[in-house]
Design an enzyme around this catalytic site. Structure first.
Site: not given
Ligand code: UT7
Length: 339
Positions: A113, A253, A283
């Protein structure tokens, strides 16, 4: 040294829209979750006959038209992408043929990215050094082709698109003021597409379909992004000799609105000076910065003499920030017309 700047910017996005509501039907997710965690509302999906090269070619043709620059005046084409049409040949060669840039060299940059920030810095160096007069820098990706559609933590984040800038000489005092590139390969495993190349070639034992999709440790990337986005922008601004008050427009970005807000805070720039379109496109990887810049220019958000800061981050891990003093194009054009 020649002063280098952005002569024109343009973009192309595929027509098909995939909304969060559409994703609710395919996945255990919700519009509310996606919006509140990422700011994303919808993203574009390339049609079956579109590829990175084809969408990059459209963005490239549009930017040449905007700049009123015939394709045979382009000296170099750099395409930043992490989703090339194939491992070989370079996407840039297909774009070169597509636009008929018969005098141009062409190569690709793959640094995920942050690709556009790197390609832009590189393109600028060709002009400042006098090795090229006109350089076309394109960021294009079809991220939906490398998604694991059962991985809800990743597949909701990405979309497809292309953006392009034409670089060339601008008047003294305008154009690129500073750039700052960085990487930390210790975080390499946080964003990977493991299969299909040297380490896991076709036919490898245990190679599965998932190995051809983007595997991401979202939390680690988030942690890295909030630190590096603000820090690299601050470092580039310092090199440019400007303070946060001098910044007129910040174009980060477009990965996640929470990451953007924290970077703006670290940089000391209020959200009114930040361009955000992640809600419309998700993204788009290498396309994200030129797509945002192009929409910002179309919306009249960039004026002559504005200090514009662009910053990218992503897989590698890597990052890059550039500071421009916008404009200085018409003076050089008048000089060229008179000559
Ligand atoms: O160009 C670079 C590309 N990458 C990025 O920019 C990614 C950077 N990271 C992020 O933006 C965030 O980490 C995410 C948006 C991917 C995730 O957000 P988060 O607040 O870090 O969530 P998490 O991974 O801590 O997950 C929290 C909960 C989990 O459930 P439990 O384990 O707490 O029960 C996940 O399973 O949210 C769940 N979850 C979802 N729920 C509904 C993860 N994805 C989803 C989803 N819909 N799409």
């Amino acid at each position: 040294m020649t002063n280098v700047g952005i002569l024109a910017v343009s973009h192309y996005v595929p027509e098909k829209i995939l909304t969060n509501k559409d994703l609710e039907k395919k996945l255990d997710t919700s519009d509310e979750w996606i919006r509140s965690r990422t700011g994303i509302e919808e993203r574009r999906v390339a049609s079956d006959d579109e590829t990175t090269a084809s969408i990059g070619t459209v963005a490239a043709s549009r930017v040449l038209e905007k700049a009123n620059c015939p394709a045979d005046q382009v000296d170099l084409i750099i395409v930043a992408t992490m989703t090339p049409d194939s491992v070989l040949p370079a996407v840039s060669c297909r774009v070169q043929a597509g636009i008929g840039a018969k005098n141009a060299g062409a190569f690709d940059v793959n640094i995920a990215c942050s690709g556009f920030a790197y390609a832009l810095a590189l393109g600028c160096s060709y002009v400042t050094s006098g090795m090229a007069n006109k350089v076309l820098v394109i960021g294009a990706d079809v991220m939906t082709r490398v998604m694991d559609w059962s991985d809800r933590g990743t597949c909701v984040l990405f979309g497809d698109g292309a953006g392009a800038v034409l670089l060339g000489e601008v008047a003294e005092g305008y154009g690129l003021l500073a750039q700052e590139l960085g990487s930390d390969g210790r975080g390499a495993e946080h964003l990977v597409i493991p299969g299909g190349a040297g380490a896991k070639p076709m036919g490898s034992k245990h190679l599965t379909d998932k190995d051809f999709t983007l595997q991401m440790n979202g939390r680690e990337v988030f942690r890295f992004a909030v630190q590096v986005m603000g820090n690299s922008a601050v470092a580039a601004a310092k090199k440019a000799g400007i303070t946060s008050e001098d910044i007129d427009l910040f174009i980060p970005h477009q990965a996640n609105s929470r990451i953007i807000e924290s970077a703006a805070k670290r940089l000391g720039v209020p959200m009114e000076k930040v361009f955000v379109n992640v809600h419309n496109y998700g993204n788009t990887s290498c396309a994200s910065i030129p797509l945002a810049l192009s929409e910002a220019v179309e919306a009249g958000r960039v004026k002559e003499g504005d200090k514009v800061v662009l910053v990218g981050f992503g897989g590698g891990l890597a990052w890059g920030a550039l500071v421009f003093n916008w404009g200085g194009v018409s003076e050089i054009r008048k000089k060229a017309d008179a000559a």
